[in-house]
Scaffold this motif. Structure first.
Motif, mmCIF file in Angstrom:
data_model
loop_
_atom_site.group_PDB
_atom_site.id
_atom_site.type_symbol
_atom_site.label_atom_id
_atom_site.label_comp_id
_atom_site.label_asym_id
_atom_site.label_seq_id
_atom_site.Cartn_x
_atom_site.Cartn_y
_atom_site.Cartn_z
ATOM 1 N N GLU A 226 0.822 -1.205 0.000
ATOM 2 C CA GLU A 226 0.000 0.000 0.000
ATOM 3 C C GLU A 226 0.862 1.264 0.000
ATOM 4 O OE1 GLU A 226 -4.105 -1.504 2.205
ATOM 5 O OE2 GLU A 226 -2.568 -0.455 3.360
ATOM 6 N N LEU A 227 2.018 1.200 0.628
ATOM 7 C CA LEU A 227 2.928 2.346 0.594
ATOM 8 C C LEU A 227 3.439 2.604 -0.820
ATOM 9 C CD1 LEU A 227 5.014 1.766 3.843
ATOM 10 C CD2 LEU A 227 3.641 3.781 3.331
ATOM 11 N N VAL A 228 3.725 1.518 -1.568
ATOM 12 C CA VAL A 228 4.246 1.658 -2.922
ATOM 13 C C VAL A 228 3.115 1.855 -3.922
ATOM 14 C CG1 VAL A 228 5.554 0.513 -4.740
ATOM 15 C CG2 VAL A 228 6.267 0.295 -2.359
ATOM 16 N N PHE A 229 2.073 1.066 -3.735
ATOM 17 C CA PHE A 229 0.986 0.999 -4.706
ATOM 18 C C PHE A 229 0.013 2.151 -4.527
ATOM 19 C CE2 PHE A 229 -3.112 -1.519 -5.689
ATOM 20 C CZ PHE A 229 -3.180 -0.986 -6.950
ATOM 21 N N GLY A 230 -0.175 2.573 -3.264
ATOM 22 C CA GLY A 230 -1.112 3.652 -2.988
ATOM 23 C C GLY A 230 -2.508 3.147 -2.789
ATOM 24 N N ALA A 231 -3.476 3.963 -3.176
ATOM 25 C CA ALA A 231 -4.877 3.631 -2.954
ATOM 26 C C ALA A 231 -5.307 2.505 -3.860
ATOM 27 C CB ALA A 231 -5.757 4.856 -3.176
ATOM 28 N N SER A 232 -6.214 1.684 -3.359
ATOM 29 C CA SER A 232 -6.758 0.570 -4.118
ATOM 30 C C SER A 232 -8.164 0.930 -4.551
ATOM 31 C CB SER A 232 -6.778 -0.707 -3.264
ATOM 32 O OG SER A 232 -7.386 -1.759 -3.964
ATOM 33 N N SER A 233 -8.333 1.145 -5.857
ATOM 34 C CA SER A 233 -9.629 1.539 -6.412
ATOM 35 C C SER A 233 -10.138 2.824 -5.743
ATOM 36 C CB SER A 233 -10.654 0.412 -6.238
ATOM 37 O OG SER A 233 -10.217 -0.759 -6.874
ATOM 38 N N GLY A 234 -9.221 3.756 -5.475
ATOM 39 C CA GLY A 234 -9.603 5.022 -4.876
ATOM 40 C C GLY A 234 -9.852 4.971 -3.388
ATOM 41 N N ASP A 235 -9.612 3.838 -2.755
ATOM 42 C CA ASP A 235 -9.908 3.686 -1.330
ATOM 43 C C ASP A 235 -8.764 2.907 -0.687
ATOM 44 O OD1 ASP A 235 -11.276 3.994 0.965
ATOM 45 O OD2 ASP A 235 -12.844 2.523 0.537
ATOM 46 N N GLY A 236 -7.822 3.617 -0.063
ATOM 47 C CA GLY A 236 -6.633 2.964 0.449
ATOM 48 C C GLY A 236 -6.786 2.473 1.859
ATOM 49 N N GLY A 237 -5.723 1.814 2.350
ATOM 50 C CA GLY A 237 -5.721 1.259 3.685
ATOM 51 C C GLY A 237 -4.721 1.978 4.571
ATOM 52 N N LEU A 238 -4.198 1.253 5.567
ATOM 53 C CA LEU A 238 -3.283 1.852 6.528
ATOM 54 C C LEU A 238 -1.979 2.306 5.874
ATOM 55 C CD1 LEU A 238 -3.633 -0.349 9.733
ATOM 56 C CD2 LEU A 238 -4.011 2.108 9.533
ATOM 57 N N GLY A 239 -1.477 1.508 4.930
ATOM 58 C CA GLY A 239 -0.256 1.906 4.239
ATOM 59 C C GLY A 239 -0.429 3.212 3.482
ATOM 60 N N TRP A 240 -1.567 3.371 2.825
ATOM 61 C CA TRP A 240 -1.849 4.614 2.110
ATOM 62 C C TRP A 240 -2.029 5.776 3.086
ATOM 63 C CZ3 TRP A 240 -1.153 7.036 -2.094
ATOM 64 C CH2 TRP A 240 -1.934 8.127 -2.454
ATOM 65 N N TYR A 241 -2.624 5.514 4.245
ATOM 66 C CA TYR A 241 -2.780 6.532 5.287
ATOM 67 C C TYR A 241 -1.410 7.034 5.737
ATOM 68 C CZ TYR A 241 -3.773 8.350 9.995
ATOM 69 O OH TYR A 241 -3.839 9.119 11.126
ATOM 70 N N ILE A 242 -0.467 6.128 5.965
ATOM 71 C CA ILE A 242 0.881 6.514 6.374
ATOM 72 C C ILE A 242 1.579 7.297 5.266
ATOM 73 C CG2 ILE A 242 3.150 5.609 7.024
ATOM 74 C CD1 ILE A 242 1.669 3.237 8.305
ATOM 75 N N PHE A 243 1.453 6.818 4.032
ATOM 76 C CA PHE A 243 2.120 7.464 2.901
ATOM 77 C C PHE A 243 1.567 8.872 2.672
ATOM 78 C CE2 PHE A 243 2.347 8.312 -1.689
ATOM 79 C CZ PHE A 243 3.708 8.205 -1.892
ATOM 80 N N GLN A 244 0.270 9.016 2.751
ATOM 81 C CA GLN A 244 -0.355 10.308 2.500
ATOM 82 C C GLN A 244 0.040 11.335 3.565
ATOM 83 O OE1 GLN A 244 -4.655 10.203 2.516
ATOM 84 N NE2 GLN A 244 -4.764 11.606 0.769
ATOM 85 N N ASN A 245 0.039 10.923 4.814
ATOM 86 C CA ASN A 245 0.407 11.854 5.885
ATOM 87 C C ASN A 245 1.897 12.175 5.863
ATOM 88 O OD1 ASN A 245 -1.996 12.426 7.749
ATOM 89 N ND2 ASN A 245 -2.155 10.231 7.457
ATOM 90 N N ARG A 246 2.698 11.250 5.381
ATOM 91 C CA ARG A 246 4.132 11.554 5.239
ATOM 92 C C ARG A 246 4.336 12.634 4.186
ATOM 93 N NH1 ARG A 246 7.918 11.314 1.105
ATOM 94 N NH2 ARG A 246 7.006 9.343 0.411
ATOM 95 N N ASN A 247 3.584 12.569 3.075
ATOM 96 C CA ASN A 247 3.698 13.597 2.039
ATOM 97 C C ASN A 247 3.253 14.966 2.550
ATOM 98 O OD1 ASN A 247 4.679 11.810 0.139
ATOM 99 N ND2 ASN A 247 2.661 11.370 -0.734
ATOM 100 N N GLU A 248 2.295 14.984 3.447
ATOM 101 C CA GLU A 248 1.794 16.246 3.985
ATOM 102 C C GLU A 248 2.525 16.672 5.260
ATOM 103 O OE1 GLU A 248 -2.380 15.718 4.465
ATOM 104 O OE2 GLU A 248 -2.733 15.315 2.339
#
Length: 288
Positions: A226-248
């Motif tokens: 999820e950190l590498v792949f990002g959101a899955s079908s526009g709806d991500g999980g915990l990995g995407w949550y971590i990645f998104q907040n790291r970018n911000e």
């Protein structure tokens, strides 16, 4: 005329147990509390949290290392807003699908390996080829084959789960005593019936160990994917949550996501697998 040996008179001596061994004397309260596993583990976690807070205060840079209080505040805010529960549900839903599929395939491969020579050669060859291959390395191929969706994540999860569970199950099957196998054959068991009624119960400690290893591999693979792949079908999980907040640059929310990953892992280990072991192998005397 032979002389009879003298008869030693019988007597009974009452033994008094030492005071330290007497059962009616309770242990001190501190000793009884320290004998509780959950309390010792809680103390360890509390010490780690104290060290974290002290280092964060010495660092004095919330962008680099937020403290425990700041991370907890961010975690509570996102839990109340519903953002973090949604991410947790997405990750666990995807994880359970890949974990169940991989576990079933691993059991089928192991059953085939213990039943036929071809299955044994097939399992040994596939595990030697694919088990050392990191699951995250298959993510580019998964994206090409299955597109941007949960199917790609499930594919890499199945790969990460299947081989450690298959190896542990196969190891358990091969360690079953021959007497148990012969007893099963005497009752007319063979093929799948022998596997279900004899091999699986006898090798349950190895199977549960493989399930625990497979769970750890799947959980790590999912977060990394999820950190590498990002959101899955526009709806991500915990990995995407971590990645998104790291970018911000919301480092406190990054730590809140990491803490959630750790807590979920501890809960699954301490509740699901511990309960399963207690109800099966420990209850049956197969494990201490």
């Amino acid at each position: 005329m032979s002389q009879q040996p003298p008869v030693r008179p019988e007597y009974q001596r009452e033994l008094s147990a030492p005071a330290a061994l007497r059962l009616d004397v309770p242990l001190p309260l501190a000793t009884r509390l320290w004998n509780q596993t959950w309390l010792r583990k809680t103390v360890i976690v509390a010490l780690l949290l104290v060290v974290w807070e002290v280092v964060a205060r010495l660092q004095n840079n919330d962008l680099m290392l937020p403290g425990v209080v700041q991370t907890l505040r961010a975690w509570v805010e996102d839990m109340q807003s519903g953002e973090l529960p949604g991410k947790i549900a997405n990750s666990l839903g995807t994880l359970l699908k890949g974990y169940l599929i991989g576990s079933v395939l691993a059991l089928l491969f192991s059953a085939l390996a213990i039943s036929t020579r071809f299955g044994r050669d097939l399992l040994s060859t596939l595990t030697a080829m694919l088990n050392p291959l990191p699951a995250i390395a298959l993510l580019p191929l998964a994206l090409l084959w299955f597109g941007l969706g949960k199917a790609s994540l499930i594919f890499v999860l199945v790969h990460s789960v299947m081989w450690p569970i298959a190896l542990n199950t196969w190891s358990g099957f091969t360690s079953v005593p021959e007497t148990l196998r012969m007893a099963g054959r005497n009752y007319g068991l063979s093929g799948p019936r022998l596997v279900l009624n004899i091999l699986i119960p006898a090798s349950l400690p190895s199977i549960i160990s493989g399930l625990k290893i497979g769970w750890a591999f799947a959980w790590r693979t999912l977060i990394a994917a999820e950190l590498v792949f990002g959101a899955s079908s526009g709806d991500g999980g915990l990995g995407w949550y971590i990645f998104q907040n790291r970018n911000e640059l919301f480092t406190d929310r990054v730590f809140a996501g990491l803490a959630t990953v750790i807590v979920i892992g501890l809960l699954v280990e301490g509740l699901v697998f511990a309960t399963l072991e207690k109800a099966t192998v420990k209850r049956w005397g197969m494990q201490r």
